[in-house]
Design a protein around this motif. Sequence first.
Motif, PDB file in Angstrom:
ATOM      1  N   ARG A   1       0.952  -1.030   0.319  1.00 30.49           N
ATOM      2  CA  ARG A   1      -0.046  -0.435  -0.190  1.00 30.49           C
ATOM      3  C   ARG A   1       0.782   1.270   0.211  1.00 30.49           C
ATOM      4  O   ARG A   1       1.766   1.097   0.324  1.00 30.49           O
ATOM      5  CB  ARG A   1      -1.326   0.426   1.833  1.00 30.49           C
ATOM      6  N   ASN A   2      -0.044   2.666  -0.525  1.00 31.62           N
ATOM      7  CA  ASN A   2       0.499   3.390  -0.404  1.00 31.62           C
ATOM      8  C   ASN A   2       0.625   4.259   0.517  1.00 31.62           C
ATOM      9  O   ASN A   2      -0.926   4.887   0.815  1.00 31.62           O
ATOM     10  CB  ASN A   2       0.611   4.574  -1.529  1.00 31.62           C
ATOM     11  N   HIS A   3       1.283   3.797   1.859  1.00 33.05           N
ATOM     12  CA  HIS A   3       1.026   4.250   3.278  1.00 33.05           C
ATOM     13  C   HIS A   3       1.781   5.872   4.105  1.00 33.05           C
ATOM     14  O   HIS A   3       1.508   6.966   4.493  1.00 33.05           O
ATOM     15  CB  HIS A   3       1.792   4.015   4.329  1.00 33.05           C
ATOM     16  N   ARG A   4       2.586   6.577   2.295  1.00 33.11           N
ATOM     17  CA  ARG A   4       2.399   8.210   2.260  1.00 33.11           C
ATOM     18  C   ARG A   4       1.673   9.286   2.594  1.00 33.11           C
ATOM     19  O   ARG A   4       0.608   9.445   2.347  1.00 33.11           O
ATOM     20  CB  ARG A   4       3.899   8.554   1.575  1.00 33.11           C
ATOM     21  N   LYS A   5       1.853  10.193   3.450  1.00 36.03           N
ATOM     22  CA  LYS A   5       0.851  11.491   3.406  1.00 36.03           C
ATOM     23  C   LYS A   5       1.598  12.400   2.928  1.00 36.03           C
ATOM     24  O   LYS A   5       3.108  13.120   4.181  1.00 36.03           O
ATOM     25  CB  LYS A   5       0.331  11.324   4.860  1.00 36.03           C
ATOM     26  N   ILE A   6       1.681  12.851   2.101  1.00 37.88           N
ATOM     27  CA  ILE A   6       3.024  14.151   1.064  1.00 37.88           C
ATOM     28  C   ILE A   6       1.738  15.457   0.827  1.00 37.88           C
ATOM     29  O   ILE A   6       0.595  14.952   0.341  1.00 37.88           O
ATOM     30  CB  ILE A   6       3.641  13.635   0.092  1.00 37.88           C
ATOM     31  N   THR A   7       1.868  16.385   1.021  1.00 38.45           N
ATOM     32  CA  THR A   7       1.283  17.792   0.810  1.00 38.45           C
ATOM     33  C   THR A   7       2.501  18.969   0.205  1.00 38.45           C
ATOM     34  O   THR A   7       3.271  18.830   0.994  1.00 38.45           O
ATOM     35  CB  THR A   7       0.060  18.018   1.531  1.00 38.45           C
ATOM     36  N   VAL A   8       2.774  19.018  -0.878  1.00 38.30           N
ATOM     37  CA  VAL A   8       2.901  20.228  -1.421  1.00 38.30           C
ATOM     38  C   VAL A   8       2.716  21.566  -2.443  1.00 38.30           C
ATOM     39  O   VAL A   8       1.749  20.858  -3.338  1.00 38.30           O
ATOM     40  CB  VAL A   8       4.432  19.524  -2.400  1.00 38.30           C
ATOM     41  N   ILE A   9       2.280  22.888  -1.733  1.00 43.21           N
ATOM     42  CA  ILE A   9       1.514  23.708  -1.876  1.00 43.21           C
ATOM     43  C   ILE A   9       2.883  24.616  -2.731  1.00 43.21           C
ATOM     44  O   ILE A   9       3.412  25.028  -1.484  1.00 43.21           O
ATOM     45  CB  ILE A   9       0.820  24.102  -0.681  1.00 43.21           C
ATOM     46  N   ASP A  10       2.474  25.121  -3.997  1.00 51.89           N
ATOM     47  CA  ASP A  10       3.481  25.888  -4.708  1.00 51.89           C
ATOM     48  C   ASP A  10       4.261  25.808  -4.480  1.00 51.89           C
ATOM     49  O   ASP A  10       5.550  26.358  -4.777  1.00 51.89           O
ATOM     50  CB  ASP A  10       2.834  27.107  -4.039  1.00 51.89           C
ATOM     51  N   GLY A  11       5.300  24.718  -3.956  1.00 50.26           N
ATOM     52  CA  GLY A  11       6.826  23.956  -4.351  1.00 50.26           C
ATOM     53  C   GLY A  11       7.569  24.819  -2.696  1.00 50.26           C
ATOM     54  O   GLY A  11       8.610  24.236  -2.650  1.00 50.26           O
TER      55      GLY A  11
ATOM     56  N   PHE B   1       8.083  -2.795   7.478  1.00 46.61           N
ATOM     57  CA  PHE B   1       9.534  -2.413   6.351  1.00 46.61           C
ATOM     58  C   PHE B   1       9.919  -3.153   5.760  1.00 46.61           C
ATOM     59  O   PHE B   1      10.775  -2.799   4.801  1.00 46.61           O
ATOM     60  CB  PHE B   1      10.097  -2.961   8.034  1.00 46.61           C
ATOM     61  N   TYR B   2       9.120  -3.980   5.012  1.00 49.08           N
ATOM     62  CA  TYR B   2       9.167  -4.994   4.532  1.00 49.08           C
ATOM     63  C   TYR B   2       7.845  -4.892   2.883  1.00 49.08           C
ATOM     64  O   TYR B   2       7.869  -5.275   1.609  1.00 49.08           O
ATOM     65  CB  TYR B   2       9.183  -6.364   4.404  1.00 49.08           C
ATOM     66  N   LEU B   3       6.497  -4.025   3.300  1.00 48.84           N
ATOM     67  CA  LEU B   3       5.959  -3.908   1.990  1.00 48.84           C
ATOM     68  C   LEU B   3       5.714  -2.750   2.068  1.00 48.84           C
ATOM     69  O   LEU B   3       5.466  -2.096   0.260  1.00 48.84           O
ATOM     70  CB  LEU B   3       4.124  -4.188   2.888  1.00 48.84           C
ATOM     71  N   ASN B   4       4.907  -1.356   2.240  1.00 52.40           N
ATOM     72  CA  ASN B   4       4.210  -0.058   2.489  1.00 52.40           C
ATOM     73  C   ASN B   4       5.251   0.436   1.303  1.00 52.40           C
ATOM     74  O   ASN B   4       6.530   1.068   2.019  1.00 52.40           O
ATOM     75  CB  ASN B   4       3.495   0.096   3.361  1.00 52.40           C
ATOM     76  N   LEU B   5       4.563   1.890   0.605  1.00 49.48           N
ATOM     77  CA  LEU B   5       5.395   2.565   0.749  1.00 49.48           C
ATOM     78  C   LEU B   5       5.646   3.918   1.659  1.00 49.48           C
ATOM     79  O   LEU B   5       4.621   4.686   2.586  1.00 49.48           O
ATOM     80  CB  LEU B   5       4.839   3.529  -0.993  1.00 49.48           C
ATOM     81  N   GLU B   6       6.232   4.634   2.327  1.00 45.72           N
ATOM     82  CA  GLU B   6       5.905   5.311   3.551  1.00 45.72           C
ATOM     83  C   GLU B   6       7.639   6.324   2.631  1.00 45.72           C
ATOM     84  O   GLU B   6       8.560   7.044   1.735  1.00 45.72           O
ATOM     85  CB  GLU B   6       7.036   4.332   5.000  1.00 45.72           C
ATOM     86  N   ILE B   7       7.216   7.537   3.784  1.00 47.26           N
ATOM     87  CA  ILE B   7       8.033   8.520   4.124  1.00 47.26           C
ATOM     88  C   ILE B   7       8.114   8.944   5.096  1.00 47.26           C
ATOM     89  O   ILE B   7       7.197   9.688   6.102  1.00 47.26           O
ATOM     90  CB  ILE B   7       7.451   9.415   2.452  1.00 47.26           C
TER      91      ILE B   7
END
Length: 400
Positions: free
Chosen positions: A144-154, A341-347
């Motif tokens: 799963r993509n478990h990341r939570k990312i927000t970018v506003i205007d760079g 550790f072994y499956l998810n996309l994290e950041i």
Amino acid sequence: MNTLAIVISILILLVIWLLLDFLLGRRKHLRTFKPQFFPIRESDINMFAAGPALFHDYFSELKAAKRHIHISFYIVHDDDISLQFFDILQKKAQEGVEVRLMVDRLGAKKVTKQMIERLEKSGAQFVFSQEIKPPFLFYSLQVRNHRKITVIDGKTGYLGGFNIGKEYIDLDPKLTPWRDYHLKFKGEGVQDLQTCFLRDWQRDAKLHIHDMSPYFPPLEKGQYSHKIFPTEGIHLESTFSDLIHDAKHSIRIGTPYFIPGKRVFRDLQNAVKRGVKLEILVPAMSDHPLVKEASYHYLRTLIRLGAYVYQYQKGFYHAKVMVIDEEICDVGTANFDKRSFYLNLEINCFTYDRNYIEQVLAVFKQDQSDSTAVSLNSLKSYNPWQLTKELVARSVSLFL
């Protein structure tokens, strides 16, 4: 052949198929994976530990966007705050702001077709991340993509443990208040959040963005040195292992799910044996079945060796944090468990500034004061049903 034999045969074939699917899918993943590594940056970083304060700030920043909004979440619900979130994005898109929203395919199961259609009609773009697809259906279901990312205007970025839903703003009758750690960035580190988002977007949207320059404006240095660290079921365990192996005085871990793999578990045991003070903070309540039972074996072993375990009592604890020797601090999306550790996309974000670490530790210690110490006796159970749950949990711990 009688009915029982047929059923048993079908179950055996199903298990064989699931095993082959997972192993072959994992092999392909390892073969095609291309890691991302970023240098140490300098940014201003603020940490939010309560949902109402975070979303007041977050929605204000979204409303102030001038050029683009890039968002990736694991979970978005269909409730009041989710509809408010979609409404903000729709209005910004109608104003001419580029809006891209990406939500994990399973985490978006409550997002309705109508919500997506209204968003896209406004001019925003929506993509499901990590679709379940052949030939490795079972493996792709698990990653799963478990990341939570927000970018506003760079120029402004967010990452951390909060998603979009009523439980995250303390409106769930069971999981309230929700305790989590989420970071806000202004400075050099935002470009790495942007790079990670755009890589995920192009993969899942299957669209190549030819001119990336509008998304990377000049950025000034901030106050705190840090490193953004994205992972995809690879490298996170080895990175944590190295940090734990090098710990000299103390290790503090906060996580909603404590289910480490063999390597990190061994490192933690060795650290306690050589005199490192290990403190682990976990929730008293659970938001998923079997995750508490899966942790008991690890926690009992560490308590016997001299580790300190605390259960958070003032709501649900969902933060992901590790502090080593008060010199390195990790806050991000990754839980201290096998799935991360072994499956998810994290950041995650590793921070090295002592002043920042002291701020995180102050929050951690406050959460510790709202917890109770766990004794070895409290984790022992001679109840057959409880023992059965623990055995089942340990056998499927990778998938919890």
